[in-house]
Design an enzyme around this catalytic site. Structure first.
Site, mmCIF file in Angstrom:
data_model
loop_
_atom_site.group_PDB
_atom_site.id
_atom_site.type_symbol
_atom_site.label_atom_id
_atom_site.label_comp_id
_atom_site.label_asym_id
_atom_site.label_seq_id
_atom_site.Cartn_x
_atom_site.Cartn_y
_atom_site.Cartn_z
ATOM 1 N N PRO A 2 0.846 -1.172 0.000
ATOM 2 C CG PRO A 2 -0.524 -1.505 1.800
ATOM 3 C CD PRO A 2 0.571 -2.091 1.039
ATOM 4 C CD GLU A 3 2.558 3.749 -4.336
ATOM 5 O OE1 GLU A 3 2.643 4.975 -4.468
ATOM 6 O OE2 GLU A 3 2.704 2.944 -5.270
ATOM 7 C CE LYS A 61 5.298 4.849 0.337
ATOM 8 N NZ LYS A 61 6.394 4.241 -0.437
ATOM 9 N NE ARG A 296 10.515 -0.495 -6.458
ATOM 10 C CZ ARG A 296 10.055 0.200 -5.441
ATOM 11 N NH1 ARG A 296 10.764 1.210 -5.013
ATOM 12 N NH2 ARG A 296 8.935 -0.104 -4.856
#
Length: 310
Positions: A2-3, A61, A296
DNA sequence: ATGGACACCTGTGGGC
DNA sequence: TGCCCACAGGTGTCCA
């Protein structure tokens, strides 16, 4: 993970359901989910049991639940980070087991009803921890907590292990001028800077790619080569994308990301770059490209987002 | 300061 | 079917 928007969705849910509740019992099913706790497992359980949760606060976050303070003790908070795959679910005790539950905090609400706050995490990159809160450097509120409790005094404190995280774009005390100045000092690629939680927090891989697409900036454009106007435009896109996603309840576009009731949000924010490798850019039609970057992926339009000489 | 590699983990989906 | 590889929204640390 989750951001920011996904974490904010969880925070809002916790504020609504567990503030004022008392911890009756703590079950550790997998102690790896206490990685960030500074002491041992026994300390976590002992410290948390019988405490009352005061509120739910967030910066970037990270989220935390300030606990009632005992005399001659520093102010403590239960800190949560969801990592890549964490969820915090609030269930009634008879609710079916949630797979991959790592920690269960048994709660008794002010109205006497019992709940379980379940920390669920597939990859165990997230964790819970209890840490001391300290005064914020500037005396401003330590985190965003929604209008309802923003004036509470303990908001002038922030947990130790969150102190190195900078304010996020939705924080009332977010300082855009300071960020623009930092950009001018950084020769790193802009995406690296956007993801640096010590510069500004809350942005992850999705919203970085989306904001850069909107601003038509290449992910590797040196931050200090971007004009002030253009940088302001980028920050405006960042803020807008995050705020829109918060309203939508987070971009829960698969089963992994859920609110405290275990519901996946509707994906009402359409993505323009992230995960759209090979599909035509919605502006110019050129295929969106995915580069391997920092272990990534980086998604961008090679035509709209060209690297500019600096 | 800065960029890169890697460690921490489990699960899923695609290709063969 | 099984197996192997790539991939997944994060963070922290160590090294050149």
């Amino acid at each position: 993970m989750p951001e920011l928007p996904e974490v904010e969705t969880v925070r809002a849910g916790l504020q609504e359901t567990v503030s004022g509740a008392k911890v009756t019992r703590v079950e550790i099913l997998d102690s790896r989910s206490l990685r960030r706790h500074p002491a041992n497992v026994g300390d976590f359980v002992e410290t948390l049991t019988s405490r009352t949760i005061q509120a739910a606060v967030r910066r970037g976050k990270f989220l935390w639940l300030p606990l009632n303070q005992k005399k001659s003790e520093p102010q403590l908070a239960l800190i949560g980070h969801l990592g890549m795959s964490g969820q915090i679910l609030v269930r009634t005790p008879d609710y079916e087991e949630d797979p991959l539950t790592r920690i269960i905090v048994h709660l008794k609400a002010q109205d006497g009803l019992k709940y379980q706050m379940r920390f669920v995490d597939q990859r165990i990159f997230g964790s819970l921890a209890i840490d001391v809160m300290e005064d914020t450097e500037d005396g401003n509120p330590g985190g965003f907590s929604g209008e309802e409790i923003i004036n509470s005094t303990w908001l002038n404190k922030i947990p130790n292990q969150v102190a190195h995280i900078s304010r996020d774009p939705l924080d009332p005390a977010f300082n855009e001028e300071a960020i623009l100045k930092l950009f001018k000092k950084k020769q790193s690629g802009i995406k690296r800077v956007l993801l640096d939680q010590g510069v500004l927090s809350g942005i992850g891989n999705i919203y970085a790619d989306e904001s850069l697409w909107l601003a038509k900036i290449h992910y590797d454009q040196p931050a200090n080569s971007i004009s002030r106007i253009k940088a302001k435009e980028l920050l405006a896109h960042v803020t807008q994308v995050l705020a829109k996603a918060v309203v939508a309840g987070g971009t829960s576009f698969d089963e992994q990301y859920k609110n405290i009731n275990g519901e996946s949000g509707y994906f009402s924010i359409s993505l323009n770059a992230y995960g759209l490798t090979g599909l035509p850019c919605k502006r110019c039609g050129r295929a969106i490209q995915r580069d391997n970057w920092m272990n990534r992926g980086s998604h961008f339009c090679p035509k709209c987002q060209k690297l500019k000489a600096s």
